[in-house]
Design an enzyme around this catalytic site. Sequence first.
Site, PDB file in Angstrom:
ATOM      1  CB  THR A 119      -1.822   7.375  -3.015  1.00 55.65           C
ATOM      2  OG1 THR A 119      -1.262   6.042  -3.148  1.00 55.65           O
ATOM      3  CG2 THR A 119      -0.874   8.378  -3.669  1.00 55.65           C
ATOM      4  NE  ARG A 176      -2.119   1.223   3.799  1.00 55.84           N
ATOM      5  CZ  ARG A 176      -2.788   1.599   4.880  1.00 55.84           C
ATOM      6  NH1 ARG A 176      -4.090   1.473   4.910  1.00 55.84           N
ATOM      7  NH2 ARG A 176      -2.169   2.070   5.930  1.00 55.84           N
ATOM      8  CG  ASP A 227       7.015  -1.782   9.541  1.00 52.90           C
ATOM      9  OD1 ASP A 227       7.640  -2.336   8.611  1.00 52.90           O
ATOM     10  OD2 ASP A 227       6.630  -0.610   9.499  1.00 52.90           O
ATOM     11  CG  ASP A 267       3.294  -1.532   9.075  1.00 51.42           C
ATOM     12  OD1 ASP A 267       3.197  -0.648   8.212  1.00 51.42           O
ATOM     13  OD2 ASP A 267       3.591  -2.722   8.807  1.00 51.42           O
TER      14      ASP A 267
END
Length: 209
Positions: free
Chosen positions: A108, A104, A203, A200
Amino acid sequence: MSGVRVFDHPLIQHKLTILRDARTGHKEFRELVEEIAMLMAFEATSDLPLRTIEVATPVGIARGAMLAGEELAIVPILRAGLAMEAGILRLMPTAAVGHVGIYRDPETLQPHTYYCKLPPDVGARRVLIVDPMLATGGSAVESIGLLKQRGARAIRLMVLIAAPEGIRRVQEHHPDVEIYAAAVDERLNDHGYIIPGLGDAGDRLYGTR
Ligand code: PRP
Ligand code: URA
């Protein structure tokens, strides 16, 4: 939320809570994602058809049941879906696996596909797409579209945490796809992160931040 099956088994909820905790390190995070995915897969496959057979035990004949042959394909969305794949394969080691690489764009929030390798007979299989996070829904909608282009029809999406925005987007574009989640959270923040979520997923799995 309608159209989503939330797996609220106590073991899943217990493990998910440890997963969310910001103090949980990479090793434990990975192990928990695998374990939760395995428990969710157990629930998600409860309607697999069976055929009855007889087997000879050391002392007699037992009537038993075995899976009727409807073949499964697990399709993790790279990279965070890989940890879910690992857990599910412990439960169903003979399932075929396809991979879809999507990231992703952080600005944006649009999905970008960089890899797609699927079993050639994906159209004849029951497909389970797995990814820990369903946020805006862009990555899930893109991956379902890719699978349908290659002939897949019986598709289900299994995520750990879903945002209402992502659920709505998947339902809008692919109303035929059933969604399974361990939790449906409140909302997305301005950066497209699920709140409260877990941060995340990639991560935290791989220690990349
Ligand atoms: C994360 C997550 C999903 C996606 C969800 O992956 O694993 O694939 O974001 O967001 P969306 O619903 O708004 O599309 P990411 O793009 O961070 O890629 P990575 O796994 O390679 O880190
Ligand atoms: N991707 C993640 O890993 N976490 C979120 O909260 C949203 C997208």
